[in-house]
Each structure stands twice: as structure tokens, then as C-alpha cells.
Motif scaffolding. Structure first.
Motif, PDB file in Angstrom:
ATOM      1  N   ASN A  30       0.833  -1.189   0.000  1.00 49.52           N
ATOM      2  CA  ASN A  30       0.000   0.000   0.000  1.00 49.52           C
ATOM      3  C   ASN A  30       0.877   1.251   0.000  1.00 49.52           C
ATOM      4  OD1 ASN A  30      -2.264   1.521   0.009  1.00 49.52           O
ATOM      5  ND2 ASN A  30      -2.825   1.110   2.133  1.00 49.52           N
ATOM      6  N   CYS A  31       1.062   1.842  -1.159  1.00 50.38           N
ATOM      7  CA  CYS A  31       1.823   3.090  -1.283  1.00 50.38           C
ATOM      8  C   CYS A  31       0.959   4.071  -2.062  1.00 50.38           C
ATOM      9  CB  CYS A  31       3.138   2.855  -2.014  1.00 50.38           C
ATOM     10  SG  CYS A  31       4.040   4.359  -2.391  1.00 50.38           S
ATOM     11  N   ALA A  32       0.522   5.134  -1.409  1.00 53.51           N
ATOM     12  CA  ALA A  32      -0.339   6.109  -2.072  1.00 53.51           C
ATOM     13  C   ALA A  32       0.371   7.430  -2.341  1.00 53.51           C
ATOM     14  CB  ALA A  32      -1.579   6.362  -1.222  1.00 53.51           C
ATOM     15  N   SER A  33       1.437   7.735  -1.611  1.00 56.72           N
ATOM     16  CA  SER A  33       2.225   8.944  -1.837  1.00 56.72           C
ATOM     17  C   SER A  33       3.596   8.748  -1.207  1.00 56.72           C
ATOM     18  CB  SER A  33       1.529  10.174  -1.250  1.00 56.72           C
ATOM     19  OG  SER A  33       1.263  10.012   0.125  1.00 56.72           O
ATOM     20  N   LEU A  34       4.582   9.550  -1.646  1.00 57.71           N
ATOM     21  CA  LEU A  34       5.926   9.413  -1.082  1.00 57.71           C
ATOM     22  C   LEU A  34       6.728  10.696  -1.246  1.00 57.71           C
ATOM     23  CD1 LEU A  34       8.178   8.899  -3.575  1.00 57.71           C
ATOM     24  CD2 LEU A  34       7.015   6.732  -3.619  1.00 57.71           C
ATOM     25  N   VAL A  35       7.759  10.817  -0.419  1.00 65.86           N
ATOM     26  CA  VAL A  35       8.692  11.946  -0.458  1.00 65.86           C
ATOM     27  C   VAL A  35      10.093  11.355  -0.569  1.00 65.86           C
ATOM     28  CG1 VAL A  35       9.592  13.948   0.770  1.00 65.86           C
ATOM     29  CG2 VAL A  35       7.172  13.384   0.963  1.00 65.86           C
ATOM     30  N   VAL A  36      10.896  11.865  -1.507  1.00 62.57           N
ATOM     31  CA  VAL A  36      12.265  11.400  -1.733  1.00 62.57           C
ATOM     32  C   VAL A  36      13.213  12.556  -1.438  1.00 62.57           C
ATOM     33  CG1 VAL A  36      13.870  10.425  -3.410  1.00 62.57           C
ATOM     34  CG2 VAL A  36      11.436   9.924  -3.597  1.00 62.57           C
ATOM     35  N   SER A  37      14.196  12.312  -0.562  1.00 62.87           N
ATOM     36  CA  SER A  37      15.104  13.383  -0.158  1.00 62.87           C
ATOM     37  C   SER A  37      16.542  12.886  -0.051  1.00 62.87           C
ATOM     38  CB  SER A  37      14.663  13.939   1.195  1.00 62.87           C
ATOM     39  OG  SER A  37      15.564  14.922   1.646  1.00 62.87           O
ATOM     40  N   THR A  38      17.489  13.790  -0.223  1.00 66.47           N
ATOM     41  CA  THR A  38      18.895  13.451  -0.025  1.00 66.47           C
ATOM     42  C   THR A  38      19.282  13.580   1.442  1.00 66.47           C
ATOM     43  OG1 THR A  38      19.503  15.730  -0.541  1.00 66.47           O
ATOM     44  CG2 THR A  38      19.608  14.120  -2.337  1.00 66.47           C
ATOM     45  N   GLU A  39      18.459  14.262   2.232  1.00 63.37           N
ATOM     46  CA  GLU A  39      18.723  14.457   3.659  1.00 63.37           C
ATOM     47  C   GLU A  39      17.475  14.109   4.469  1.00 63.37           C
ATOM     48  OE1 GLU A  39      19.938  18.491   4.101  1.00 63.37           O
ATOM     49  OE2 GLU A  39      21.682  18.244   2.811  1.00 63.37           O
ATOM     50  N   LYS A  40      17.673  13.899   5.766  1.00 64.14           N
ATOM     51  CA  LYS A  40      16.525  13.635   6.642  1.00 64.14           C
ATOM     52  C   LYS A  40      15.626  14.866   6.667  1.00 64.14           C
ATOM     53  CE  LYS A  40      18.884  10.315   9.557  1.00 64.14           C
ATOM     54  NZ  LYS A  40      19.304   9.953  10.901  1.00 64.14           N
ATOM     55  N   PHE A  41      14.311  14.643   6.851  1.00 63.43           N
ATOM     56  CA  PHE A  41      13.344  15.735   6.882  1.00 63.43           C
ATOM     57  C   PHE A  41      12.287  15.437   7.925  1.00 63.43           C
ATOM     58  CE2 PHE A  41      12.166  12.654   3.685  1.00 63.43           C
ATOM     59  CZ  PHE A  41      10.829  12.427   3.910  1.00 63.43           C
ATOM     60  N   SER A  42      11.495  16.429   8.272  1.00 59.05           N
ATOM     61  CA  SER A  42      10.470  16.292   9.300  1.00 59.05           C
ATOM     62  C   SER A  42       9.200  15.664   8.721  1.00 59.05           C
ATOM     63  CB  SER A  42      10.137  17.660   9.900  1.00 59.05           C
ATOM     64  OG  SER A  42       8.996  17.568  10.716  1.00 59.05           O
ATOM     65  N   ILE A  43       8.912  14.448   9.149  1.00 57.92           N
ATOM     66  CA  ILE A  43       7.701  13.761   8.687  1.00 57.92           C
ATOM     67  C   ILE A  43       6.458  14.448   9.253  1.00 57.92           C
ATOM     68  CG2 ILE A  43       6.429  11.578   8.722  1.00 57.92           C
ATOM     69  CD1 ILE A  43       9.214  10.215   8.850  1.00 57.92           C
ATOM     70  N   GLY A  44       6.550  14.917  10.493  1.00 56.34           N
ATOM     71  CA  GLY A  44       5.429  15.622  11.111  1.00 56.34           C
ATOM     72  C   GLY A  44       5.029  16.859  10.325  1.00 56.34           C
ATOM     73  N   SER A  45       6.001  17.596   9.855  1.00 52.61           N
ATOM     74  CA  SER A  45       5.728  18.795   9.062  1.00 52.61           C
ATOM     75  C   SER A  45       5.065  18.439   7.734  1.00 52.61           C
ATOM     76  CB  SER A  45       7.040  19.552   8.809  1.00 52.61           C
ATOM     77  OG  SER A  45       6.838  20.609   7.926  1.00 52.61           O
ATOM     78  N   VAL A  46       5.527  17.380   7.106  1.00 51.03           N
ATOM     79  CA  VAL A  46       4.947  16.937   5.834  1.00 51.03           C
ATOM     80  C   VAL A  46       3.495  16.524   6.049  1.00 51.03           C
ATOM     81  CG1 VAL A  46       5.040  15.146   4.050  1.00 51.03           C
ATOM     82  CG2 VAL A  46       7.146  16.241   4.823  1.00 51.03           C
ATOM     83  N   ARG A  47       3.230  15.765   7.105  1.00 55.17           N
ATOM     84  CA  ARG A  47       1.861  15.296   7.372  1.00 55.17           C
ATOM     85  C   ARG A  47       0.931  16.441   7.745  1.00 55.17           C
ATOM     86  NH1 ARG A  47       1.867  10.054  11.020  1.00 55.17           N
ATOM     87  NH2 ARG A  47      -0.251   9.963  10.262  1.00 55.17           N
TER      88      ARG A  47
END
Length: 146
Positions: free
Chosen positions: A101-118
Motif C-alpha cells: 500500500n503506497c499512495a504517496s511518497l517523499v524522496v530526499s537526499t537528507e533527513k526531513f520532518s515527517i510531522g511537518s509533511v503530514r
């Protein structure tokens, strides 16, 4: 020394041993093994394409389901709902997973804030956001000729 002998002295660099040395030197970079940058990759069954760092896919509408992701040297956050919502799974560099089940994704070269994205329902600032078909039209070479 005359100018003729000076010119001959400078051109002596093109003798057979020197030419061979120059030829070998020019091929050193060609045959040497460099660090290979492993790209992130996504599969929809047997079809796959590269994931570009610092991009996001907000949905995969009108596409076959995502079956597998290889993170390469990136950080990828996979969400089970559109627009970066629902449960998520974080992949680090070198990880590969099979997905149901994959409906969306974020690809980054560095760590990022999942809370901010959500909470913003948007990727981090400066990321290129698209839906799945638009992403493939821009970045998948095989899709352009289909």
C-alpha cells in the motif's frame, strides 16, 4: 642552440614511448572504478523508473500499484494515503522494501520532518511535487515513447 634544435627538442615528446604513456594516462580515468551513486528506484510490477531526489509524488491515481522501492542513497517516506497522510514507513539509504500500500511518497537526499509533511499535506519547502503520471512524464525516459 639554434631555434631548429630547440623545436626538435620540444617535439621529442611525441616519440613512441611518450605517446604510449599519454595514451595510457588518458584511459586511466575511463577504466578506473569510481564511487557509483546508486539511484532510488520504484517498481509497479515489472515496470520501474528512477526516483529523483528532493521530489515528491502526492498520489498514484490511474497507475498500477507500487510493488517495491529501492531507496538507493536517499531517504524515502512512503505514506499509505494520498497527500502524505495515513500510516508511513521511512526508508534510509540502501534499504529496499516490498509494498502492498503506497499512495504517496517523499524522496530526499537528507533527513526531513515527517510531522511537518503530514501536518501541511505538502512536501518540504523547495521540493518538486507531482502526481504519479505527471512524474513519469517528466522523469521516465521509457514513458515518453510509450
Amino acid at each position: 642552440m639554434s631555434s631548429v634544435s630547440q623545436t626538435v627538442g620540444k617535439n621529442m615528446d611525441w616519440t613512441a614511448p611518450n605517446v604510449l604513456k599519454r595514451l595510457i594516462k588518458s584511459f586511466e580515468g575511463f577504466f578506473s572504478i569510481q564511487d557509483v551513486t546508486k539511484k532510488a528506484r520504484i517498481w509497479h510490477g515489472a515496470f520501474s523508473y528512477s526516483l529523483i531526489p528532493n521530489t515528491s509524488i502526492k498520489n498514484f491515481h490511474n497507475m498500477n500499484p507500487v510493488t517495491s522501492i529501492d531507496a538507493g542513497q536517499c531517504y524515502i517516506c512512503v505514506f499509505d494515503q494520498d497527500n502524505y497522510q495515513g500510516n508511513y514507513q521511512m526508508l534510509g539509504p540502501g534499504e529496499k522494501v516490498q509494498l502492498n500500500n503506497c499512495a504517496s511518497l517523499v524522496v530526499s537526499t537528507e533527513k526531513f520532518s515527517i510531522g511537518s509533511v503530514r501536518s501541511n499535506a505538502a512536501p518540504p519547502k523547495g521540493f518538486w511535487e507531482m502526481d504519479g503520471p505527471m512524474y513519469m512524464a517528466h522523469f521516465s525516459s521509457g514513458y515518453r515513447y510509450a
